[in-house]
Enzyme design. Structure first.
Site, PDB file in Angstrom:
ATOM      1  N   GLY A 194       0.830  -1.116   0.103  1.00 46.48           N
ATOM      2  CA  GLY A 194       0.028   0.035  -0.072  1.00 46.48           C
ATOM      3  C   GLY A 194       0.754   1.125  -0.018  1.00 46.48           C
ATOM      4  O   GLY A 194       1.994   1.171   0.412  1.00 46.48           O
ATOM      5  N   TYR A 195       0.223   2.360  -0.527  1.00 46.43           N
ATOM      6  CA  TYR A 195       1.122   3.682  -0.716  1.00 46.43           C
ATOM      7  C   TYR A 195       0.470   4.466   0.484  1.00 46.43           C
ATOM      8  O   TYR A 195      -0.711   4.881   0.462  1.00 46.43           O
ATOM      9  CB  TYR A 195       0.886   3.939  -2.055  1.00 46.43           C
ATOM     10  CG  TYR A 195       1.632   2.929  -3.153  1.00 46.43           C
ATOM     11  CD1 TYR A 195       2.876   3.178  -3.105  1.00 46.43           C
ATOM     12  CD2 TYR A 195       0.931   1.801  -3.527  1.00 46.43           C
ATOM     13  CE1 TYR A 195       3.554   1.991  -3.983  1.00 46.43           C
ATOM     14  CE2 TYR A 195       1.596   1.072  -4.135  1.00 46.43           C
ATOM     15  CZ  TYR A 195       3.023   1.272  -4.431  1.00 46.43           C
ATOM     16  OH  TYR A 195       3.407   0.162  -5.255  1.00 46.43           O
TER      17      TYR A 195
END
Length: 158
Positions: free
Chosen positions: A30-31
């Site tokens: 995830g960012y």
């Protein structure tokens, strides 16, 4: 900490290769940063290992710094990646001539997308590389195939 620079080419996959003798890991990433940010901050879980990665730049050569973190640290920040996540299987194998491939088989809404990456010691080596037949078009310079862009595209579909 991992290398401060990454030289990598990325390709679509035209035909899934034999994966006999190749290692496999389940990956979720995830960012923490948004697609338009000048740097990329990523959380990654590969099986039971956890990492925090900072990437900068674009194209063939990018800055990259990575540290291992523990599960509790990962879980602390994971909720902040909501809407900017991808899940995939990562297959790692030997291409010969000192090259390793990283084949990502995406799951969920990105299936059946498959991308393969090869890292190099120099830009000259990257430019000389002759991909095997199962590699498809080179998408190294195509921002649509960056994992961060793929994660953002998923959010826009919801």
């Amino acid at each position: 900490m991992a290398d401060a620079q990454e030289i990598e080419r990325k390709f679509l996959v035209s035909a899934k290769p034999s994966l006999d003798g190749v290692s496999r890991a389940d990956v979720r990433q995830g960012y923490l940063t948004l697609p338009d940010d000048s740097v990329e901050m990523r959380l990654r879980q590969m099986d039971d290992k956890y990492f925090l990665t900072l990437k900068s730049g674009e194209g063939l050569t990018r800055g990259e710094r990575e540290v291992a973190i523990d599960k509790a640290q990962f879980e602390t920040f994971w909720p902040a990646t909501e809407g900017r996540r991808v899940e995939k299987e990562r297959w790692t194998g030997d291409l010969g001539k000192g090259h390793t491939f990283y084949l990502d088989v995406f799951s969920g809404p990105l299936a059946p997308l498959m991308l393969v990456e090869v890292e190099f010691d120099s830009e000259e080596a990257a430019n000389r590389f002759k991909p095997p037949e199962w590699f498809g078009p080179d998408v190294t310079q195509d921002k649509r195939f960056k994992n961060k862009a793929l994660a953002q595209a998923l959010q826009n579909k919801e």
